[in-house]
Motif scaffolding. Structure first.
Motif, short mmCIF file in Angstrom:
data_model
loop_
_atom_site.label_atom_id
_atom_site.label_comp_id
_atom_site.label_asym_id
_atom_site.label_seq_id
_atom_site.Cartn_x
_atom_site.Cartn_y
_atom_site.Cartn_z
N GLY A 123 30.25 -30.73 15.29
CA GLY A 123 31.37 -31.62 15.46
C GLY A 123 32.51 -31.37 14.51
O GLY A 123 32.39 -30.57 13.62
N PRO A 124 33.62 -32.03 14.72
CA PRO A 124 33.88 -32.91 15.85
C PRO A 124 34.09 -32.13 17.15
O PRO A 124 34.41 -30.96 17.12
N ILE A 125 33.89 -32.81 18.25
CA ILE A 125 33.92 -32.18 19.57
C ILE A 125 35.20 -32.56 20.29
O ILE A 125 35.49 -33.74 20.46
N ASP A 126 35.96 -31.56 20.72
CA ASP A 126 37.12 -31.86 21.54
C ASP A 126 36.66 -32.05 22.98
O ASP A 126 35.56 -31.62 23.35
N HIS A 127 37.45 -32.72 23.78
CA HIS A 127 37.06 -32.97 25.16
C HIS A 127 38.30 -33.18 26.01
O HIS A 127 39.39 -33.41 25.50
N VAL A 128 38.09 -33.12 27.32
CA VAL A 128 39.13 -33.41 28.30
C VAL A 128 38.79 -34.74 28.94
O VAL A 128 37.64 -34.97 29.31
N ARG A 129 39.79 -35.61 29.05
CA ARG A 129 39.62 -36.94 29.64
C ARG A 129 40.39 -36.96 30.97
O ARG A 129 41.57 -36.66 31.02
N VAL A 130 39.69 -37.34 32.04
CA VAL A 130 40.30 -37.50 33.36
C VAL A 130 40.32 -38.98 33.67
O VAL A 130 39.29 -39.64 33.63
N SER A 131 41.50 -39.52 33.95
CA SER A 131 41.60 -40.96 34.23
C SER A 131 42.63 -41.24 35.31
O SER A 131 43.56 -40.47 35.52
N SER A 132 42.42 -42.35 35.98
CA SER A 132 43.34 -42.82 37.01
C SER A 132 43.23 -44.34 37.06
O SER A 132 42.15 -44.89 36.88
N ARG A 133 44.33 -44.99 37.26
CA ARG A 133 44.31 -46.45 37.31
C ARG A 133 44.75 -46.99 38.67
O ARG A 133 45.15 -48.13 38.79
N GLY A 134 44.70 -46.13 39.69
CA GLY A 134 45.01 -46.60 41.03
C GLY A 134 46.48 -46.58 41.37
O GLY A 134 46.89 -47.10 42.39
N SER A 135 47.29 -45.97 40.55
CA SER A 135 48.73 -45.93 40.79
C SER A 135 49.15 -44.70 41.58
O SER A 135 50.33 -44.41 41.70
N GLY A 136 48.16 -43.98 42.12
CA GLY A 136 48.46 -42.75 42.85
C GLY A 136 48.63 -41.55 41.94
O GLY A 136 49.06 -40.49 42.38
N THR A 137 48.30 -41.73 40.66
CA THR A 137 48.41 -40.62 39.71
C THR A 137 47.08 -40.43 38.98
O THR A 137 46.26 -41.33 38.90
N VAL A 138 46.91 -39.22 38.48
CA VAL A 138 45.78 -38.90 37.63
C VAL A 138 46.34 -38.39 36.31
O VAL A 138 47.36 -37.71 36.28
N ARG A 139 45.68 -38.76 35.23
CA ARG A 139 46.09 -38.33 33.90
C ARG A 139 44.95 -37.49 33.32
O ARG A 139 43.81 -37.94 33.28
N ILE A 140 45.28 -36.28 32.90
CA ILE A 140 44.29 -35.42 32.28
C ILE A 140 44.80 -35.10 30.88
O ILE A 140 45.93 -34.65 30.70
N SER A 141 43.94 -35.37 29.90
CA SER A 141 44.29 -35.22 28.50
C SER A 141 43.26 -34.36 27.80
O SER A 141 42.06 -34.54 28.01
N HIS A 142 43.72 -33.45 26.96
CA HIS A 142 42.83 -32.70 26.09
C HIS A 142 42.91 -33.33 24.72
O HIS A 142 43.98 -33.38 24.11
N MET A 143 41.81 -33.87 24.25
CA MET A 143 41.73 -34.52 22.95
C MET A 143 41.20 -33.49 21.96
O MET A 143 40.02 -33.18 21.93
N SER A 144 42.11 -32.92 21.18
CA SER A 144 41.77 -31.82 20.30
C SER A 144 41.55 -32.28 18.87
O SER A 144 42.21 -33.20 18.40
N PHE A 145 40.65 -31.59 18.20
CA PHE A 145 40.44 -31.85 16.78
C PHE A 145 40.86 -30.65 15.95
O PHE A 145 40.67 -30.62 14.76
N ARG A 146 41.45 -29.67 16.61
CA ARG A 146 41.87 -28.47 15.91
C ARG A 146 43.36 -28.18 16.13
O ARG A 146 43.85 -27.16 15.71
N GLY A 147 44.06 -29.02 16.79
CA GLY A 147 45.46 -28.78 17.09
C GLY A 147 46.07 -29.97 17.78
O GLY A 147 45.61 -31.10 17.62
N ARG A 148 47.06 -29.70 18.59
CA ARG A 148 47.76 -30.77 19.29
C ARG A 148 47.05 -31.17 20.58
O ARG A 148 46.51 -30.33 21.27
N ASP A 149 47.10 -32.46 20.89
CA ASP A 149 46.56 -32.96 22.15
C ASP A 149 47.53 -32.60 23.27
O ASP A 149 48.74 -32.51 23.05
N ASP A 150 47.00 -32.38 24.46
CA ASP A 150 47.82 -32.18 25.67
C ASP A 150 47.55 -33.34 26.60
O ASP A 150 46.41 -33.79 26.72
N ASP A 151 48.57 -33.77 27.30
CA ASP A 151 48.46 -34.93 28.19
C ASP A 151 49.39 -34.71 29.36
O ASP A 151 50.60 -34.59 29.17
N ILE A 152 48.84 -34.63 30.59
CA ILE A 152 49.66 -34.41 31.78
C ILE A 152 49.27 -35.43 32.84
O ILE A 152 48.09 -35.66 33.11
#
Length: 185
Positions: A123-152
């Motif tokens: 650890g620590p372990i970085d991961h990708v988070r896939v989420s949607s709240r029903g608004s017709g969109t999906v949010r994919i985020s890379h939660m990094s512990f070695r650099g910058r997070d990405d969020d699209i």
């Protein structure tokens, strides 16, 4: 496949959570916390008996689940009217269909799908988070512990291409269709 995964250096605790022990001393946490809570051998705070947040730098958990369980969870929620889980269900099905279930491990949080690559390192372990709240969109985020997070955020119709883009860029994991194309098959 029987749903088991090779988790490399990680070990499973009695609750089936993947436990990854930290590397280095307390000063390597980047200053995220001034004092470290007392933890048991499974990385759970003794005060609360719950996993510590990922950014504590003490013992990181990635509670991997078999992809078949993840798919069943999202299918059940979708059948009960939670339409917003559809992109996460599509992603989980795609991981299995694209034969990446031996390279990726997943977990569900309240409404999100968390994914990281195998084998799990220390650890620590970085991961990708896939989420949607029903608004017709999906949010994919890379939660990094070695650099910058990405969020699209994109329309849900773009969930699978966006997910695989993140898997390729962050972990070097390609869907089977890409691997077949590169091998000349």
């Amino acid at each position: 496949m029987d749903g088991t995964v090779d988790i490399g250096k990680g070990e499973l605790d009695e609750a089936g959570l993947v436990v990854v022990q930290p590397v280095g001393d307390d000063s390597s946490d980047g200053g995220h916390c001034d004092s470290l809570p007392e933890v048991d051998g499974a990385g759970r705070g003794k005060e609360y008996g719950m996993p510590l947040p990922y950014d504590r730098g003490v013992a990181d958990l990635f509670p991997g689940r078999p992809w078949s369980d993840i798919i069943a969870t999202y299918e059940s929620r979708l059948e009960n009217g939670a339409l917003f889980v559809s992109p996460m269900l599509d992603v989980a099905r795609s991981v299995v269909a694209e034969q990446a279930d031996s390279q990726l491990v997943g977990h569900t949080s309240m409404n999100d799908l968390l994914v990281t690559s195998l084998p799990l390192g220390e650890g620590p372990i970085d991961h990708v988070r896939v989420s949607s709240r029903g608004s017709g969109t999906v949010r994919i985020s890379h939660m990094s512990f070695r650099g910058r997070d990405d969020d699209i955020t994109r329309p849900t119709s773009e969930a699978l291409p966006l997910f695989w883009r993140f898997m390729i860029e962050k972990y070097g994991v390609h869907p089977a269709r890409d691997r077949r194309g590169r091998s000349g098959a």
